[in-house]
Design a protein around this motif. Structure first.
Motif, short mmCIF file in Angstrom:
data_model
loop_
_atom_site.label_atom_id
_atom_site.label_comp_id
_atom_site.label_asym_id
_atom_site.label_seq_id
_atom_site.Cartn_x
_atom_site.Cartn_y
_atom_site.Cartn_z
N ILE A 1 68.69 59.10 27.61
CA ILE A 1 69.95 59.78 27.89
C ILE A 1 71.03 58.75 28.23
O ILE A 1 72.16 58.80 27.71
N ALA A 2 70.68 57.80 29.07
CA ALA A 2 71.65 56.76 29.46
C ALA A 2 72.08 55.94 28.25
O ALA A 2 73.27 55.59 28.12
N LEU A 3 71.16 55.63 27.36
CA LEU A 3 71.51 54.88 26.15
C LEU A 3 72.43 55.69 25.24
O LEU A 3 73.36 55.15 24.64
N GLY A 4 72.16 56.99 25.13
CA GLY A 4 73.02 57.83 24.32
C GLY A 4 74.44 57.85 24.84
O GLY A 4 75.41 57.76 24.07
N ARG B 1 73.94 70.38 31.50
CA ARG B 1 74.87 70.51 32.62
C ARG B 1 74.89 69.24 33.46
O ARG B 1 75.94 68.84 33.98
N ALA B 2 73.75 68.59 33.60
CA ALA B 2 73.66 67.38 34.41
C ALA B 2 74.28 66.17 33.71
O ALA B 2 74.66 65.20 34.38
N HIS B 3 74.39 66.23 32.38
CA HIS B 3 74.89 65.09 31.61
C HIS B 3 75.99 65.54 30.64
O HIS B 3 75.81 65.53 29.42
N PRO C 1 79.81 72.34 26.56
CA PRO C 1 80.60 71.98 25.39
C PRO C 1 80.08 70.74 24.66
O PRO C 1 80.49 70.48 23.53
N ASN C 2 79.21 69.97 25.32
CA ASN C 2 78.67 68.76 24.71
C ASN C 2 77.47 69.04 23.78
O ASN C 2 76.92 68.12 23.19
N VAL C 3 77.10 70.30 23.64
CA VAL C 3 75.98 70.67 22.77
C VAL C 3 76.50 71.19 21.43
O VAL C 3 77.35 72.09 21.40
#
Length: 318
Positions: free
Chosen positions: A144-147, A171-173, A200-202
């Motif tokens: 997730i952090a790399l993305g 929601r957390a990211h 909205p990020n999905v």
């Protein structure tokens, strides 16, 4: 790549699309295929050049390719880098879909691969109930952090009876770009909508949601049009739905050691299925889902990907 597999509930519908898949596609509008594979089990029967020809023959202007192992996708992108977008996969052999989240070498391998600039995303990552740890676990957290660091999407295949896992993660990211494989796979339209409304990020893609795979959870009716609840959902989030083929076949024996995967030999009918329901949508919605949303997600324009005269002929087809 589909995980839940059953036999077709309506064989006549499947036969209809198989027949249509042989018809000419010369006049079809350009399409972005957001979910393809090129795997070790496909190399025996399909060369990189043949993959590229099938994409061109089916008017695919942009294709996301998941390599297993990851380097196989680069063999195709080397032939047509404007059309092909490789994404990095942690999978190297069959069965890695159930082991990747416990492999502590994955984040370092991902960081090294992304540093080359050759990859435009991470995935397909399978989050299957009973096979994946909490999303806060080290391997998943580091990917997730790399993305987020590289501003690239994670192609996530979730398969749970509820949407809670992805809801909590997205929601957390909120800065993480999530490309949701198979639009939740086995979830109801209402559960998918809840995720789309909350995050909205999905973005969701409808690969493998055809008459041959995920057939207990159809998105279209016998006439080939989206079911009303799915059409409402796609139109409500028309800026965030995409299409893909997921060319793996036969689904009953994925990654078999003694039989090749012939998904690319089935490619035309997978794409024909999507063109059928897209053709029933309002033209502006169809164009977004078919092509423009993929350009937006990957920061591309038609000029970036239209590389042959054959493609240019249909560039402005509505």
């Amino acid at each position: 790549m589909p995980h839940m597999i059953t036999r077709p509930a309506n064989p006549l519908l499947g036969l209809l699309f198989m027949a249509l898949s042989g018809t000419a596609t010369a006049e079809a509008p350009l399409l972005a295929d957001i979910h393809t594979h090129y795997k070790w089990s496909q190399q025996e029967v399909t060369t990189p050049q043949q993959v590229l020809e099938r994409l061109r023959d089916n008017r695919v202007a942009l294709a996301v390719v998941i390599g297993t192992p990851a380097e196989t996708a680069l063999e195709i992108s080397a032939l047509d880098p404007a059309r092909i977008l490789p994404v990095w996969s942690p999978y190297r052999i069959g069965g890695d879909w159930s082991r990747w989240a416990f492999d502590r070498t994955v984040p370092a391998r991902a960081r090294e691969a992304l540093s080359t600039g050759h990859y435009h995303g991470i995935g397909e990552l399978h989050f299957i109930g009973g096979f994946v740890p909490d999303w806060r676990s080290p391997v998943i957290s580091e990917l997730i952090a790399l993305g987020i660091e590289h501003d690239i999407p994670l192609l996530m295949h979730t398969e749970f009876s509820r949407n809670t896992y992805l809801l909590e993660l997205c929601r957390a990211h909120p800065r993480l770009k999530i490309l949701w494989a198979h639009a939740g796979a086995i979830l109801s339209p209402a559960s998918v909508d809840e995720v789309m409304q909350a995050c909205p990020n999905v973005r969701a893609e409808l690969s493998a949601r055809d008459p041959w795979r995920y057939i207990n959870n159809p998105v279209t009716g016998d006439d080939g049009a989206l079911l009303p609840e799915w059409q409402t959902l796609v139109e409500r989030h028309s800026d965030r739905f995409l299409v893909g083929s997921d060319p793996v076949w036969p689904v009953e024996q994925l990654d078999s050691w003694d039989e090749p995967d012939t998904g690319w030999q089935e490619y035309a009918r997978f794409i024909r299925f999507h063109r059928e329901w897209l053709g029933r949508l309002p033209p502006d919605v169809a164009e977004k889902v078919r092509l423009l949303n993929a350009y937006t997600l990957f920061g591309k324009t038609p000029e970036d990907t239209i590389t042959t005269d054959r493609d240019r002929e249909g560039k402005h087809t509505p």
